[in-house]
Design a protein around this motif. Structure first.
Motif, PDB file in Angstrom:
ATOM      1  N   VAL A   1      -4.222   5.016  -2.356  1.00 23.10           N
ATOM      2  CA  VAL A   1      -2.783   4.769  -2.218  1.00 23.10           C
ATOM      3  C   VAL A   1      -2.549   3.633  -1.230  1.00 23.10           C
ATOM      4  N   ILE A   2      -3.234   3.673  -0.115  1.00 20.80           N
ATOM      5  CA  ILE A   2      -3.062   2.624   0.908  1.00 20.80           C
ATOM      6  C   ILE A   2      -3.554   1.283   0.376  1.00 20.80           C
ATOM      7  N   LEU A   3      -4.708   1.267  -0.291  1.00 20.31           N
ATOM      8  CA  LEU A   3      -5.243   0.018  -0.844  1.00 20.31           C
ATOM      9  C   LEU A   3      -4.303  -0.553  -1.912  1.00 20.31           C
ATOM     10  N   ALA A   4      -3.722   0.318  -2.732  1.00 23.01           N
ATOM     11  CA  ALA A   4      -2.787  -0.139  -3.774  1.00 23.01           C
ATOM     12  C   ALA A   4      -1.523  -0.726  -3.150  1.00 23.01           C
ATOM     13  N   ARG A   5      -1.029  -0.100  -2.101  1.00 22.84           N
ATOM     14  CA  ARG A   5       0.154  -0.630  -1.418  1.00 22.84           C
ATOM     15  C   ARG A   5      -0.139  -2.013  -0.836  1.00 22.84           C
ATOM     16  N   ALA A   6      -1.301  -2.149  -0.219  1.00 26.32           N
ATOM     17  CA  ALA A   6      -1.667  -3.448   0.371  1.00 26.32           C
ATOM     18  C   ALA A   6      -1.838  -4.501  -0.713  1.00 26.32           C
ATOM     19  N   ALA A   7      -2.435  -4.139  -1.855  1.00 25.47           N
ATOM     20  CA  ALA A   7      -2.643  -5.081  -2.956  1.00 25.47           C
ATOM     21  C   ALA A   7      -1.322  -5.511  -3.575  1.00 25.47           C
TER      22      ALA A   7
ATOM     23  N   TYR B   1      -4.813  -0.768  10.982  1.00 23.88           N
ATOM     24  CA  TYR B   1      -5.789   0.309  11.195  1.00 23.88           C
ATOM     25  C   TYR B   1      -5.868   1.209   9.964  1.00 23.88           C
ATOM     26  N   ALA B   2      -4.727   1.535   9.346  1.00 28.74           N
ATOM     27  CA  ALA B   2      -4.715   2.368   8.141  1.00 28.74           C
ATOM     28  C   ALA B   2      -5.473   1.664   7.023  1.00 28.74           C
ATOM     29  N   LEU B   3      -5.271   0.357   6.881  1.00 31.06           N
ATOM     30  CA  LEU B   3      -5.979  -0.410   5.849  1.00 31.06           C
ATOM     31  C   LEU B   3      -7.480  -0.413   6.106  1.00 31.06           C
TER      32      LEU B   3
END
Length: 154
Positions: free
Chosen positions: A123-129, A137-139
């Motif tokens: 979810v975090i990687l998709a949001r960043a992408a 830090y979360a990424l």
């Protein structure tokens, strides 16, 4: 309720044999009937457990003869009598199999579905992408969780 007089007489006979005059002399200034009545009252509980009295008579202390309270304490130290037990019932194989089947069904119904414990990282990687602002830090944690290369700045 008190211990039967015949029992007290037998206890006194045994103590007189073991300790002799020293036991009997202890009561010289007191009525023997009163002494035996006191013993009968103090040991009344053991009418239901004569094995404790027998054990105490077999395990008398060496040295001085016991008082009624010391003899009562000795009776309390007697091991508990062995209680007869019923044999364990045989298990019915058909019933056991039926119960195990019920438990398996219950376990299958309540078992949590397996899932990826690292789905949060996706979810975090998709949001960043997608260009969304994500805390660095979360990424970094998401990349470590998914085994991706992490570039450390600093």
């Amino acid at each position: 309720m008190s211990l039967p007089a015949a029992w007290v007489d037998r206890i006194f006979a045994r103590l007189a044999i073991v300790y002799g005059e020293e036991f009997l002399a202890r009561w010289r200034a007191v009525s023997m009937a009163d002494v035996k009545t006191d013993w009968a009252n103090t040991l009344a509980y053991y009418e239901a457990d004569p094995g404790a009295i027998a054990w105490a008579l077999e395990n008398l202390p060496s040295g001085k003869p016991p008082t009624v309270l010391q003899f009562r304490d000795l009776c309390r130290q007697a091991p508990a009598p062995e209680v007869p037990r019923l044999p364990e019932p045989e298990a019915d194989p058909k019933r056991v199999a039926a119960e195990v089947a019920k438990l398996r069904g219950h376990l299958a119904a309540t078992k949590a579905p397996t899932h990826d414990g690292k789905a949060w990282a996706d979810v975090i990687l998709a949001r960043a992408a997608a260009g969304e602002r994500v805390a660095p830090y979360a990424l970094a944690c998401a990349k470590v969780a998914r085994g991706l290369q992490v570039r450390m700045e600093g």
